[in-house]
Design a protein around this motif. Structure first.
Motif, PDB file in Angstrom:
ATOM      1  N   ASN A  19      21.483  14.262  -9.430  1.00 39.34           N
ATOM      2  CA  ASN A  19      20.821  14.373  -8.119  1.00 39.34           C
ATOM      3  C   ASN A  19      21.287  15.738  -7.146  1.00 39.34           C
ATOM      4  O   ASN A  19      21.899  15.635  -6.120  1.00 39.34           O
ATOM      5  N   GLU A  61       8.800   6.543  -5.763  1.00 38.04           N
ATOM      6  CA  GLU A  61       9.195   6.897  -4.134  1.00 38.04           C
ATOM      7  C   GLU A  61       7.937   7.091  -3.281  1.00 38.04           C
ATOM      8  O   GLU A  61       8.059   6.782  -2.281  1.00 38.04           O
ATOM      9  N   LYS A  99       4.866   4.652   1.193  1.00 41.93           N
ATOM     10  CA  LYS A  99       3.407   4.390   1.486  1.00 41.93           C
ATOM     11  C   LYS A  99       2.504   5.419   1.538  1.00 41.93           C
ATOM     12  O   LYS A  99       1.683   5.640   2.273  1.00 41.93           O
ATOM     13  N   MET A 100       2.613   6.283   0.576  1.00 40.86           N
ATOM     14  CA  MET A 100       1.853   7.348   0.559  1.00 40.86           C
ATOM     15  C   MET A 100       0.792   6.836  -0.633  1.00 40.86           C
ATOM     16  O   MET A 100       1.078   6.571  -1.772  1.00 40.86           O
ATOM     17  N   LEU A 101      -0.396   7.220  -0.236  1.00 37.39           N
ATOM     18  CA  LEU A 101      -1.562   7.140  -1.356  1.00 37.39           C
ATOM     19  C   LEU A 101      -2.021   8.514  -1.518  1.00 37.39           C
ATOM     20  O   LEU A 101      -2.258   9.394  -1.003  1.00 37.39           O
ATOM     21  N   ILE A 102      -1.892   8.463  -3.254  1.00 40.17           N
ATOM     22  CA  ILE A 102      -2.335   9.814  -3.625  1.00 40.17           C
ATOM     23  C   ILE A 102      -3.600   9.718  -4.551  1.00 40.17           C
ATOM     24  O   ILE A 102      -3.676   9.072  -5.274  1.00 40.17           O
ATOM     25  N   VAL A 155      -3.434  13.485  -0.233  1.00 40.63           N
ATOM     26  CA  VAL A 155      -2.261  12.625  -0.049  1.00 40.63           C
ATOM     27  C   VAL A 155      -2.750  11.758   1.566  1.00 40.63           C
ATOM     28  O   VAL A 155      -3.197  12.583   2.372  1.00 40.63           O
ATOM     29  N   LYS A 156      -2.817  10.582   1.450  1.00 39.14           N
ATOM     30  CA  LYS A 156      -3.076   9.701   2.577  1.00 39.14           C
ATOM     31  C   LYS A 156      -1.756   9.193   2.875  1.00 39.14           C
ATOM     32  O   LYS A 156      -1.508   8.277   1.956  1.00 39.14           O
ATOM     33  N   GLN A 157      -1.360   9.407   4.158  1.00 39.99           N
ATOM     34  CA  GLN A 157       0.078   8.594   4.599  1.00 39.99           C
ATOM     35  C   GLN A 157      -0.397   7.142   5.093  1.00 39.99           C
ATOM     36  O   GLN A 157      -1.278   6.925   5.712  1.00 39.99           O
ATOM     37  N   GLY A 158       0.265   6.227   4.189  1.00 39.23           N
ATOM     38  CA  GLY A 158      -0.015   4.744   4.984  1.00 39.23           C
ATOM     39  C   GLY A 158       0.370   4.771   6.396  1.00 39.23           C
ATOM     40  O   GLY A 158       0.956   5.355   6.826  1.00 39.23           O
ATOM     41  N   GLN A 204       7.821   4.888   7.173  1.00 36.76           N
ATOM     42  CA  GLN A 204       9.213   4.224   7.212  1.00 36.76           C
ATOM     43  C   GLN A 204      10.144   5.078   8.235  1.00 36.76           C
ATOM     44  O   GLN A 204       9.803   6.445   8.414  1.00 36.76           O
ATOM     45  N   PRO A 232      16.363  14.239  -1.832  1.00 35.86           N
ATOM     46  CA  PRO A 232      16.426  12.864  -1.222  1.00 35.86           C
ATOM     47  C   PRO A 232      17.701  12.175  -1.767  1.00 35.86           C
ATOM     48  O   PRO A 232      18.051  12.185  -3.057  1.00 35.86           O
ATOM     49  N   TYR A 233      17.872  11.173  -0.968  1.00 36.50           N
ATOM     50  CA  TYR A 233      18.843  10.138  -1.560  1.00 36.50           C
ATOM     51  C   TYR A 233      18.062   9.201  -2.517  1.00 36.50           C
ATOM     52  O   TYR A 233      16.948   8.830  -2.154  1.00 36.50           O
ATOM     53  N   ARG A 234      18.510   9.089  -3.722  1.00 41.35           N
ATOM     54  CA  ARG A 234      17.892   8.319  -4.808  1.00 41.35           C
ATOM     55  C   ARG A 234      18.716   7.143  -5.140  1.00 41.35           C
ATOM     56  O   ARG A 234      20.206   7.279  -5.630  1.00 41.35           O
TER      57      ARG A 234
END
Lengths: 263, 465
Positions: free
Chosen positions: A53, A141, A146-149, B46-49, B53, B286-288
Motif C-alpha cells: 500500500n 471501498e 456509501k458512494m453510488l456510481i 457519482v452520487k454520494q450517499g 462517514q 488511504p488506509y486499507r
C-alpha cells in the motif's frame, strides 16, 4: 501481501516474468498510483508481483500471461501515473509503452473512490487509442463510503466499456477478461469521446492532423501527436522525432549523454 | 490536400502555430479542458450517499504525521514489533531446539549402525547438523513473527506515512524525500530496494539513494540481529525486562544505522554528489484493511521459509568446506586458522575476532548465512562435546571469547558492511558503473569499521568490559 519472492533477491534483477509471445495479445495495464493495479495484475495472471500500500513501488514493467477461452494474453503492468504528459520516469515508461508498443488493449484501472482524479488519465489514454477498457476497481471501498456510481452513464460519457471490480476478491474479473478478449479480437469497437479543447487549439490540431495522417500511417493517433507537438514538452517531442525518423539535433544528443554520465 | 509533408515541415508548422498562440496558453487550455471534463463526468456519475462517514483517515493522519507525535509513534511501533517478536519467539525457539537436538541422537545412532566412519559422523553431525539445528531454532520463530507483523504495517499503508515524517530529514541531508520509500523497501530486500530507487527522478539523488540503501537491514539480517540481541542483551538485566532490553537494543542499532544513512547521504550531497534536493509531492494512500490470512501465508512462504532455506542450502556445502579447511594441514598450518589468524588483528580492533570477519567475508552471497558459517567455524575448531540446547549456543560463543560488546559490534557490523552479492550485482546493473558499485561497498564498510572501533575504544576507556 508485501514483498514476495518474485520481487526480491536475484529475482529483482529480472525485468519481466515471462518473455513476449508473438502469438498472444499484448495488454497494457495502466492506472494512477495506488489504485490496485498490481492486485489486478496478480489476480489476472496468478503471479505474485509485489503489492504494497504505497505509491510508486512498481518501477519495472512486470509481465505476465493468462489465457481466456483459448486465447493467449500477455499482460504488462505499467508504473502508476496520474498523467501521460509530463517527464517523470514513471510517466515516460507508461507513455512510451502505450503509444509506441502498440498494445492490443489498454486496461485503465481506476480507483472508484476518487473518480475525478483518476478520470484525468483515462481521458488522456483514450486520446491515443480507442482500444481501451476501464476497470473500475475498489468498488468495495466505494460501497463502504456509501458512494453510488452510475456505471452505464460513466460508460456512455467516456464511450468506453466500464467494468466494476473488486480485484482482491476476484469480483468482476471474468467480465473484464471477456471485454478485453472482445476488443482484442476486434468484436467490440469502443468509440471514445475525446475531450474538445478551445477553438484556437482545435483549429491548429485539425491543420496538423491532416498533414500528419499520411506520415503516421495509422501507427500513432494523429490528433494526439498534433496536440503533443503543439504543447512542445521536450521529452515527448524527442520521442516523436525519433518515431518520425528525424535525426536528433546535436544539442539534444549532448544533453542526453550528459544526463547519463553525470548521473 | 494531397501534398505529402516532410516531418521537418510539420514540426516547423507546429512550432509556428505554438509560437503564435503561446505554448503556455496551449498547455493551460489543454490541462484545463482535461480537468474540467473529468470533473463534470465525475459530478454526474457519482452520487454520494446520505450517510457520509466521518473522515477518520484524515484524523488518524493528523496524529500519525504530526510534528509532536510522529517520531515517538514510529519508534514505539518499531519497538513494540521487536518486543512482540523477541518475547513470543522465546518458547518456540526452546521447543524447536529440544526437538532438533533430540533428533541428533537418533541420527547419530543411524549413522553408526550404517557403518559410517568416525570423521564422516563428526562432519555431518557436529559440523553440519548442529549448526543447522541452532540456526533453525534461533532464526525461524522470530522470522515467523516479525515478517507478518511488518507486512501488515506495509499493507495498512503506514510506510508512506513514515516517508512523510522523514521527508524533512532527507531534505536536510540533501537527498530526495522518496528515498524514505526506497529505504523502507530495503527493509525487505536491498536488491529490491536498489531497483526501487528508479522512482527517484534526479540522477544525483537516485545515486545517493542507491549508495545508502544498504543501511536498511534486509530480511537476511533481521534474524541475526534479533538472535544476537536475545542471547546477549537480555542477560544484563533481570528476566522480567529481558525481551524489552533486547528489543530496545535492536531498535537502537537500527536507528544508529539509519542515522549513518542520513549522515552519508548528507556527506555525499555535500561532496561528490553536490546539488539541491528536488521537490516532489508525496501522496498518502488511504488506509486499507490488510488481508490477514494472505499476509500470513505469503510472509511465511516467501520470506520466512525462503530466508531460512537459503541459510541452510548455502551454508551446508560451505560447512563441509569449512570443516575440511579446519581439519587438514599444510606445513603444520590449518588453512582456516591461518585465515582467521591473519584477520584477527583487524577483527580485534573493531570489537570482534578473525573468525567473525571471515564469516562476514564468506557470507557475501547472502547475509543470512553469516551466522551459520560463523558457528561452523567455531564448532570445527573447538571441541564442544555437549550441545543439547539453546543455552549451549551462548556457551559456545562465550567460550570463543564473546562478550556483550562482541555481540553488539557484530550487530553493528551486520548493519554496516558491504552489501550482499545480489545487491552489488543489482547496483552494477542500475548504475552501469564499477566505480559506483565499489563505492556502494566501501561506504558502509568504512562506516561499520569506524563505528565498531569507536564503541570498542569507548567500552575499553569506561572499563565496562
Amino acid at each position: 501481501m508485501g514483498l514476495t519472492r518474485a520481487s526480491s533477491g536475484l529475482n529483482a534483477l529480472r525485468e519481466s516474468f515471462i518473455s513476449l509471445n508473438a502469438s498472444s495479445f499484448l495488454i497494457a495495464l495502466a492506472g494512477n498510483p495506488n489504485c490496485g493495479k498490481s492486485t489486478v495484475f496478480n489476480a489476472l495472471t496468478g503471479l505474485k508481483q509485489h503489492t504494497g500500500n504505497w505509491p510508486g513501488k512498481t518501477v519495472t514493467l512486470a509481465r505476465g500471461r493468462y489465457s481466456y477461452r483459448g486465447l493467449d494474453f500477455t499482460l504488462v503492468d505499467l508504473p502508476g501515473t496520474y498523467s501521460l504528459l509530463a517527464s517523470s520516469v514513471e510517466e515516460q515508461i507508461a507513455r512510451q509503452f502505450i503509444c509506441f508498443a502498440h498494445p492490443d488493449v489498454v486496461i485503465v484501472v481506476v480507483d472508484a473512490t476518487c473518480l475525478e482524479r483518476n478520470l484525468n488519465l483515462v481521458l488522456q489514454v483514450l486520446e491515443t487509442t480507442p482500444r481501451v477498457v476501464v476497470c473500475l476497481n475498489l468498488m468495495d471501498e466505494a460501497r463502504r463510503k456509501k458512494m453510488l456510481i452510475d456505471v452505464p452513464l460513466l460508460s456512455q460519457e467516456l464511450g468506453l466499456p466500464v467494468v466494476p471490480t473488486v480485484a482482491r476478491d476476484g469480483e468482476g474479473l471474468e467480465k473484464l477478461k471477456e471485454i478485453v478478449a472482445a476488443i482484442a479480437a476486434g468484436i467490440l469497437h469502443p468509440a471514445p469521446k475525446t475531450v474538445r479543447y478551445n477553438q484556437a487549439v482545435e483549429a491548429a490540431v485539425i491543420t496538423l492532423e491532416k498533414q500528419l495522417q499520411p506520415l503516421l500511417n495509422g501507427h500513432l493517433n494523429a490528433r494526439w501527436v498534433a496536440l503533443r507537438l503543439l504543447e512542445g514538452e521536450l521529452s515527448i517531442r524527442q520521442e516523436l522525432e525519433q518515431h518520425l525518423g528525424l535525426a536528433l539535433p546535436q544539442n539534444v544528443i549532448q544533453l542526453k549523454t550528459k544526463k547519463g554520465v553525470s548521473a | 490536400m494531397n501534398t505529402r509533408f516532410k516531418p521537418e515541415q510539420i514540426l516547423e508548422r507546429a512550432d509556428g502555430i505554438a509560437a503564435h498562440l503561446g505554448r503556455e496558453n496551449i498547455r493551460d487550455s489543454i490541462v484545463t479542458a482535461l480537468y474540467s471534463r473529468a470533473e463534470s463526468i465525475a459530478a454526474r456519475v457519482v452520487k454520494q450517499g446520505t450517510a457520509r462517514q466521518p473522515d477518520w483517515d484524515r484524523k488518524l493522519d493528523n496524529i500519525i504525521t504530526s510534528k509532536l507525535l510522529g517520531y515517538p509513534l514510529m519508534l514505539a511501533l518499531l519497538g513494540i514489533i521487536f518486543w512482540i517478536t523477541i518475547s513470543a519467539a522465546n518458547i518456540p525457539s526452546q521447543l524447536l531446539a529440544r526437538l532438533l537436538f533430540g533428533l541428533e541422537d537418533l541420527l547419530s545412532a543411524l549413522l553408526i549402525t550404517a557403518g559410517a566412519p568416525v570423521w564422516l559422523h563428526d562432519l555431518l553431525l557436529q559440523g553440519l547438523y548442529r549448526t543447522m539445528a541452532w540456526v533453525v531454532s534461533v532464526m525461524l520463530p522470530p522470522m515467523a513473527i516479525f515478517f507478518p507483523l511488518f507486512t501488515l504495517l506495509e499493507d495498512l499503508g503506514y510506510l508512506p506515512r513514515v516517508a512523510f515524517n522523514l521527508d524533512n530529514l532527507f531534505k536536510k541531508a540533501g537527498a530526495h524525500g522518496k528515498q524514505a520509500l526506497t529505504m523502507c523497501m530495503g527493509f525487505g530486500c536491498n536488491a529490491a530496494g536498489v531497483i526501487s530507487c528508479r522512482i527517484v527522478d534526479s540522477p544525483r539523488e537516485r545515486l545517493i539513494a542507491i549508495l545508502t540503501n544498504n543501511f536498511s537491514p534486509c530480511n537476511g539480517r533481521f534474524p541475526t540481529l534479533i538472535a544476537l540481541a536475545t542471547i546477549f542483551m537480555g542477560g544484563l538485566v533481570t528476566s522480567a525486562y529481558r525481551s524489552l532490553t533486547a528489543a530496545t537494543v535492536v531498535v537502537g542499532t537500527i536507528l544508529l544505522s539509519i542515522a549513518m544513512m542520513f549522515f552519508t547521504s548528507w556527506l555525499l550531497s555535500r561532496t561528490i554528489l553536490k546539488g539541491v534536493p528536488s521537490l516532489f509531492t508525496l501522496e498518502l494512500p488511504p488506509y486499507r484493511c490488510p488481508r490477514v490470512l494472505q499476509v500470513l501465508v505469503r510472509s511465511l512462504l516467501d520470506r520466512t521459509i525462503f530466508v531460512l532455506a537459503r541459510a541452510v542450502i548455502v551454508a551446508a556445502p560451505a560447512g563441509i568446506i569449512i570443516w575440511i579447511l579446519a581439519n587438514i594441514e599444510f606445513n603444520n598450518l590449518k588453512p582456516l586458522n591461518f585465515l582467521a589468524g591473519w584477520l584477527q588483528p583487524l577483527g580485534m580492533a573493531i570489537g570482534m575476532d578473525g573468525y567473525i570477519l571471515l564469516a562476514f567475508i564468506l557470507g557475501l552471497p547472502a547475509n543470512e548465512i553469516v551466522l551459520p558459517i560463523l558457528l561452523m567455524c567455531y564448532l570445527s575448531t573447538c571441541t564442544l562435546t555437549e550441545a543439547g540446547s539453546l543455552a549451549d549456543l551462548s556457551t559456545l560463543l562465550i567460550q570463543n571469547g564473546w562478550t556483550w560488546l562482541t555481540a553488539f559490534c557484530v550487530m553493528l557490523f551486520s548493519l554496516m558492511h558491504w552489501p550482499c552479492g545480489t545487491t552489488l550485482l543489482t547496483i552494477f546493473k542500475e548504475t552501469r558503473s564499477l566505480k559506483w558499485t565499489l563505492l556502494a561497498a566501501v561506504i558502509p564498510t568504512i562506516c561499520g569499521v569506524a563505528v565498531c572501533f569507536l564503541f570498542k575504544q569507548i567500552a575499553a576507556l569506561l572499563e565496562v568490559i
